[in-house]
Write an enzyme that holds these catalytic residues in place. Sequence first.
Site, PDB file in Angstrom:
ATOM      1  N   ARG A  96       0.836  -1.201   0.000  1.00 32.21           N
ATOM      2  CA  ARG A  96       0.000   0.000   0.000  1.00 32.21           C
ATOM      3  C   ARG A  96       0.875   1.258   0.000  1.00 32.21           C
ATOM      4  NH1 ARG A  96      -2.318  -3.663   3.600  1.00 32.21           N
ATOM      5  NH2 ARG A  96      -4.437  -4.329   3.042  1.00 32.21           N
ATOM      6  N   LYS A 134      -2.421  -1.994   7.820  1.00 31.22           N
ATOM      7  CA  LYS A 134      -3.868  -1.803   7.931  1.00 31.22           C
ATOM      8  C   LYS A 134      -4.491  -2.791   8.920  1.00 31.22           C
ATOM      9  CE  LYS A 134      -8.086  -1.759   5.137  1.00 31.22           C
ATOM     10  NZ  LYS A 134      -8.660  -1.920   3.779  1.00 31.22           N
ATOM     11  N   HIS A 139      -3.183   2.406  -5.403  1.00 31.70           N
ATOM     12  CA  HIS A 139      -3.746   1.206  -4.776  1.00 31.70           C
ATOM     13  C   HIS A 139      -4.196   0.178  -5.820  1.00 31.70           C
ATOM     14  CE1 HIS A 139      -5.147  -0.615  -0.983  1.00 31.70           C
ATOM     15  NE2 HIS A 139      -6.086  -1.178  -1.731  1.00 31.70           N
ATOM     16  N   ARG A 184      -2.303  -3.235  -6.628  1.00 32.07           N
ATOM     17  CA  ARG A 184      -2.539  -4.453  -5.849  1.00 32.07           C
ATOM     18  C   ARG A 184      -3.548  -5.347  -6.569  1.00 32.07           C
ATOM     19  NH1 ARG A 184      -1.375  -4.697  -0.521  1.00 32.07           N
ATOM     20  NH2 ARG A 184      -3.460  -5.322   0.165  1.00 32.07           N
ATOM     21  N   HIS A 204      -3.471  -9.806   3.185  1.00 35.48           N
ATOM     22  CA  HIS A 204      -4.885  -9.989   3.486  1.00 35.48           C
ATOM     23  C   HIS A 204      -5.047 -11.074   4.546  1.00 35.48           C
ATOM     24  CE1 HIS A 204      -6.437  -8.309  -0.622  1.00 35.48           C
ATOM     25  NE2 HIS A 204      -6.084  -7.367   0.224  1.00 35.48           N
ATOM     26  N   TYR A 238      -5.519 -21.820  12.558  1.00 34.22           N
ATOM     27  CA  TYR A 238      -4.570 -22.921  12.428  1.00 34.22           C
ATOM     28  C   TYR A 238      -3.357 -22.559  11.571  1.00 34.22           C
ATOM     29  CZ  TYR A 238      -7.710 -26.200  14.718  1.00 34.22           C
ATOM     30  OH  TYR A 238      -8.485 -26.852  15.647  1.00 34.22           O
TER      31      TYR A 238
END
Length: 222
Positions: free
Chosen positions: A59, A86, A144, A147, A171, A181
């Site tokens: 970003r 973020k 942006h 991305r 993300h 997990y």
Amino acid sequence: ENPARWRGHLDKLLPRHKRSTLPFPALPAEQVPALLHKLDRMANPAARACELLILTATRSGEVCGARWEEFDLEGRVWTIPAQRMKAKRTHRVPLTEAMLEVLEQVRGNHRDFVFLNARRTGPLPGNALRRVLDAAGAENCVPHGFRSTFRTWAAEQTNHPREVCEMALAHTLESKVEAAYNRGDLLDKRRALMEEWSAFLGTFEREVVFKALSVSEPAGGE
């Protein structure tokens, strides 16, 4: 109590409003190498920052606020601290040769900040990236959006697993059970992905330059 109070009252009674999300304007992957070639010819910190942003698929704020202490150039890893992310989680970015070349061009400009503002008093402001894109003739995209360009390219032109591509963008996994997990960051697998991205951009750039030179050659090849 206020009968029109939302938090803790109406938000429990009424359905939640879903915000409509519009995609950021982005270039197709095939057009990005030509843009990188233009940026490479621009001698300013914003151009270098934009190159790193495209190569790393990070970003604007993460790139513009980058500090030298975050980089392990020998180990080829950029560790962005949680407070600058973020999702408020530390994110490691594997550094490719192309990324290291960009960093080498700005080494020594400041002891703390990688990309300096015009007054050399602090980090580069985020709007500087938009301005340099406009100067390079890429008015139809925003920082942006790269991305999205990277993610589309990874899905359509590579065989890397979805979770590797998503972690490259920092993300969080949609499934809370899966996230609970899977606590690793798949750094080695992401390194292979970013190497492939850099190779794609570099190879295509050489083709663009070659074609441009071929067109300008006089008849007879003299």
